[in-house]
Design a protein around this motif. Structure first.
Motif, short mmCIF file in Angstrom:
data_model
loop_
_atom_site.label_atom_id
_atom_site.label_comp_id
_atom_site.label_asym_id
_atom_site.label_seq_id
_atom_site.Cartn_x
_atom_site.Cartn_y
_atom_site.Cartn_z
N LEU A 152 0.79 -1.30 -0.08
CA LEU A 152 0.06 -0.15 0.13
C LEU A 152 0.86 1.20 -0.01
O LEU A 152 0.53 2.30 -0.66
N GLY A 153 1.93 1.22 0.82
CA GLY A 153 2.96 2.43 0.79
C GLY A 153 3.33 2.65 -0.56
O GLY A 153 3.76 3.82 -1.06
N THR A 154 3.78 1.49 -1.28
CA THR A 154 4.18 1.81 -2.68
C THR A 154 3.25 2.38 -3.43
O THR A 154 3.63 3.30 -4.19
N LEU A 155 2.29 1.95 -3.51
CA LEU A 155 1.15 2.36 -4.42
C LEU A 155 0.70 3.81 -4.04
O LEU A 155 0.66 4.63 -5.12
N LEU A 156 0.56 4.18 -2.85
CA LEU A 156 0.15 5.50 -2.33
C LEU A 156 1.22 6.47 -2.60
O LEU A 156 1.07 7.59 -3.06
N THR A 157 2.36 6.17 -2.38
CA THR A 157 3.50 6.90 -2.86
C THR A 157 3.48 7.34 -4.29
O THR A 157 3.90 8.49 -4.63
N GLY A 158 3.22 6.31 -5.12
CA GLY A 158 3.15 6.54 -6.48
C GLY A 158 2.10 7.58 -6.82
O GLY A 158 2.28 8.43 -7.66
N ILE A 159 0.87 7.51 -6.21
CA ILE A 159 -0.15 8.38 -6.50
C ILE A 159 0.00 9.58 -6.16
O ILE A 159 -0.16 10.69 -6.62
N MET A 160 0.81 9.83 -4.88
CA MET A 160 1.18 11.22 -4.55
C MET A 160 2.31 11.94 -5.28
O MET A 160 2.08 12.99 -5.42
N LEU A 222 -7.00 -8.98 -1.01
CA LEU A 222 -8.40 -8.42 -0.65
C LEU A 222 -7.94 -7.33 0.06
O LEU A 222 -8.84 -6.19 -0.20
N THR A 223 -7.22 -7.24 1.05
CA THR A 223 -6.86 -6.25 1.92
C THR A 223 -6.38 -5.06 1.16
O THR A 223 -6.96 -3.96 1.30
N VAL A 224 -5.56 -5.28 0.24
CA VAL A 224 -5.01 -4.17 -0.75
C VAL A 224 -5.98 -3.46 -1.30
O VAL A 224 -6.14 -2.20 -1.60
N LEU A 225 -6.94 -4.28 -1.95
CA LEU A 225 -7.97 -3.85 -2.96
C LEU A 225 -8.89 -2.96 -2.07
O LEU A 225 -9.39 -1.94 -2.35
N MET A 226 -9.23 -3.69 -0.81
CA MET A 226 -10.38 -2.97 -0.01
C MET A 226 -9.76 -1.38 0.44
O MET A 226 -10.42 -0.70 0.69
N THR A 227 -8.23 -1.54 0.98
CA THR A 227 -7.83 -0.23 1.17
C THR A 227 -7.81 0.74 0.21
O THR A 227 -8.46 1.85 0.45
N LEU A 228 -7.52 0.62 -1.15
CA LEU A 228 -7.54 1.35 -2.30
C LEU A 228 -8.84 1.80 -2.46
O LEU A 228 -9.26 3.02 -2.83
N SER A 229 -10.04 0.89 -2.50
CA SER A 229 -11.34 1.14 -2.82
C SER A 229 -11.83 2.15 -1.83
O SER A 229 -12.67 2.95 -2.06
N ALA A 230 -11.52 1.92 -0.30
CA ALA A 230 -11.96 2.72 0.67
C ALA A 230 -11.34 4.08 0.42
O ALA A 230 -12.19 5.27 0.76
N ILE A 231 -10.15 4.53 -0.06
CA ILE A 231 -9.82 5.76 -0.13
C ILE A 231 -10.50 6.28 -1.22
O ILE A 231 -10.94 7.52 -1.31
#
Length: 293
Positions: A152-160, A222-231
């Motif tokens: 999640l940190g890797t994906l969210l860092t890329g988004i930011m 599923l946890t990764v997808l759930m967190t990204l979907s929640a955001i």
């Protein structure tokens, strides 16, 4: 332009690669301005020159960062010259930044001097020493939880990173009197309805997975997808509440929503997720805008 890139490469080499961490923020922007002003064909000449220069004076692991930054700069500037929408520009920078982070931190981590296994072991040891028996409160095994946080940190860092490059480029282009499309207000943001359904299904499956026995890989996914979907849903739920506050209560409720998420997260977060789903998939946005008008 090539000399500017050469200077940055020399400074990075003298500092043993410390500057290349910021390449995705710094290097695309000069080429964004150049390609927005002079077009794709001329900017490709600059790219070829910088790449040849990088082969001569930069370290092998730096070549990847250079290539990625040049691609973002040329693509972004060329799209600006063609009057592309901000959504397209933002999506481009985010996708390239996410792909770059995934490749450097997960896929080819050893080549870039990063060991995710060792990093996870150190983080696990630190958490055990800090939290003690409270580690057992986590919704999954500690090692799996840290893997999810790393991904999640890797994906969210890329988004930011992508969002920051987009905002800096847009700001600089405006200051240089280069025509760009204005940012839309949040109330005018619209996305396809199917994205709301997909995000809500992924969020629901992530919650249900904690009550059903599945293999570890499926649980992590599923946890990764759930967190990204929640955001994703939280962003539009936040917009929905702000718009409702402006239309119905005639006041800005942004601070109240943030405080509710901080102190009443168990209630506020699911509520915003549901509101985001309704805001995307129903006519709620149109009804609120019509009432405001």
């Amino acid at each position: 332009m090539t000399a500017l890139y050469g200077l940055v490469l020399l400074i990075n080499r003298q500092l043993a690669g410390l500057v290349e961490v910021y390449f995705m923020f710094i290097l695309p922007i000069p080429l964004v301005v150049y390609s927005a002003k002079y077009g794709l064909r001329n900017s490709l000449i600059v790219c070829a020159s910088v790449l040849l220069l990088a082969l001569m004076i930069a370290l092998p692991e730096t070549w990847f960062y250079i290539g990625t930054s040049l691609f973002v700069g040329v693509s972004y500037g060329s799209l600006v010259k063609r009057k592309a929408k901000n959504g397209v520009l933002l999506a481009l920078t985010m996708l390239v930044s996410i792909a770059s982070n995934v490749l450097t931190m997960l896929v080819f981590a050893a080549f870039f001097g990063y060991d995710p296994v060792e990093e996870l072991a150190l983080m696990q040891e630190l958490l055990v020493q800090t939290m003690g028996s409270q580690v057992n409160v986590l919704p999954m095994e500690l090692g799996s939880f840290l893997v999810v946080m790393l991904v999640l940190g890797t994906l969210l860092t890329g988004i930011m990173e992508g969002a920051l490059v987009h905002m800096l480029s847009n700001l600089l282009l405006r200051r240089l009197k280069i025509e760009v499309r204005p940012f839309k207000p949040m109330t005018q943001w619209s996305v396809p309805k199917w994205t709301g359904y997909v995000a809500f299904i992924a969020f629901s499956l992530g919650i249900l997975s904690s009550y059903v026995k599945i293999n570890e890989t499926g649980q992590l996914l599923l946890t990764v997808l759930m967190t990204l979907s929640a955001i994703y849903l939280l962003v539009f739920g936040y917009i929905a509440i702000l718009l409702y506050g402006i239309v119905v209560w005639k006041r800005n409720v942004a601070l109240l929503v943030i405080l509710a998420c901080l102190f009443l997260s168990v209630i506020a977060v699911p509520f915003l997720v549901v509101m985001g789903f309704l805001y995307i998939t129903t006519e709620l946005r149109e009804q609120l805008l019509a009432r405001r008008n």
